[in-house]
Scaffold this motif. Structure first.
Motif, PDB file in Angstrom:
ATOM      1  N   LEU A 141      76.341  52.045  -3.418  1.00  0.00           N
ATOM      2  CA  LEU A 141      76.865  50.787  -2.877  1.00  0.00           C
ATOM      3  C   LEU A 141      77.694  51.045  -1.623  1.00  0.00           C
ATOM      4  N   ARG A 142      78.519  52.073  -1.673  1.00  0.00           N
ATOM      5  CA  ARG A 142      79.329  52.405  -0.492  1.00  0.00           C
ATOM      6  C   ARG A 142      78.437  52.738   0.694  1.00  0.00           C
ATOM      7  N   LYS A 198      81.858  43.832  -8.721  1.00  0.00           N
ATOM      8  CA  LYS A 198      81.612  44.583  -9.961  1.00  0.00           C
ATOM      9  C   LYS A 198      82.130  46.015  -9.847  1.00  0.00           C
ATOM     10  N   ALA A 199      81.923  46.624  -8.681  1.00  0.00           N
ATOM     11  CA  ALA A 199      82.366  48.011  -8.498  1.00  0.00           C
ATOM     12  C   ALA A 199      83.886  48.112  -8.502  1.00  0.00           C
ATOM     13  N   GLY A 204      85.438  47.833 -11.992  1.00  0.00           N
ATOM     14  CA  GLY A 204      85.030  48.837 -12.975  1.00  0.00           C
ATOM     15  C   GLY A 204      83.806  48.483 -13.789  1.00  0.00           C
ATOM     16  N   LEU A 205      83.004  47.538 -13.346  1.00  0.00           N
ATOM     17  CA  LEU A 205      81.806  47.155 -14.089  1.00  0.00           C
ATOM     18  C   LEU A 205      80.550  47.879 -13.603  1.00  0.00           C
ATOM     19  N   MET A 206      80.740  48.908 -12.766  1.00  0.00           N
ATOM     20  CA  MET A 206      79.607  49.655 -12.225  1.00  0.00           C
ATOM     21  C   MET A 206      79.888  51.136 -12.437  1.00  0.00           C
ATOM     22  N   VAL A 233      85.541  53.105  -6.115  1.00  0.00           N
ATOM     23  CA  VAL A 233      85.460  52.911  -4.671  1.00  0.00           C
ATOM     24  C   VAL A 233      86.323  51.719  -4.295  1.00  0.00           C
ATOM     25  N   ILE A 234      86.875  51.774  -3.111  1.00  0.00           N
ATOM     26  CA  ILE A 234      87.652  50.646  -2.599  1.00  0.00           C
ATOM     27  C   ILE A 234      86.834  50.031  -1.479  1.00  0.00           C
TER      28      ILE A 234
END
Length: 130
Positions: free
Chosen positions: A65-66, A98-99, A102-104, A109-110
């Motif tokens: 994702l990042r 979600k990330a 904490g759902l990923m 990651v921020i």
């Protein structure tokens, strides 16, 4: 007088070329993929993972994702309509949420959500300039 040394591998390649074994290779005469582009230090790992179709299973979802957020302009520039750009930003922002909560899976990651209006404005500017 210079002496020329031919290794056994060099000899095998030369003999194969003389027999014409390289004459009908797929891609002959075409540039190598990525030729002229900039390479990252681990370009060969990413290339191997892509060829093997293993990218998604090897890179944790939060890190993928990042990377996707870093490549946002490149991605949206390939989309043909503003509606598709906005849909992509909405999907990306949902996954960012979600990330961050904490759902990923993967390391934390921020990431900040993207402003769809700003992304669309940039998309329009780049299309007009190109």
């Amino acid at each position: 007088m210079a002496h020329w040394y031919e290794s056994s591998i060099d000899r095998q390649l030369r003999e194969a070329a003389e027999r014409g074994e390289f004459d009908n290779l797929r891609g002959k005469g075409k540039p190598l993929r990525g030729h002229g582009g900039e390479y990252e230090d681990d370009w060969w790992v990413k290339d191997w993972l892509e060829r093997e179709g293993a990218t998604a299973s090897v890179i944790p979802p939060t890190l993928a994702l990042r990377r996707e957020t870093e490549d946002l302009e490149e991605k949206v520039d390939r989309l043909p309509t503003e509606h598709e750009v906005r849909d992509h930003v909405a999907d990306l922002n949902e996954r960012i949420h979600k990330a961050t909560v904490g759902l990923m899976d993967g390391p934390p990651v921020i990431l900040r959500p993207f402003d769809a209006d700003q992304v669309v404005a940039g998309w329009r500017e780049r299309r007009a300039a190109g």
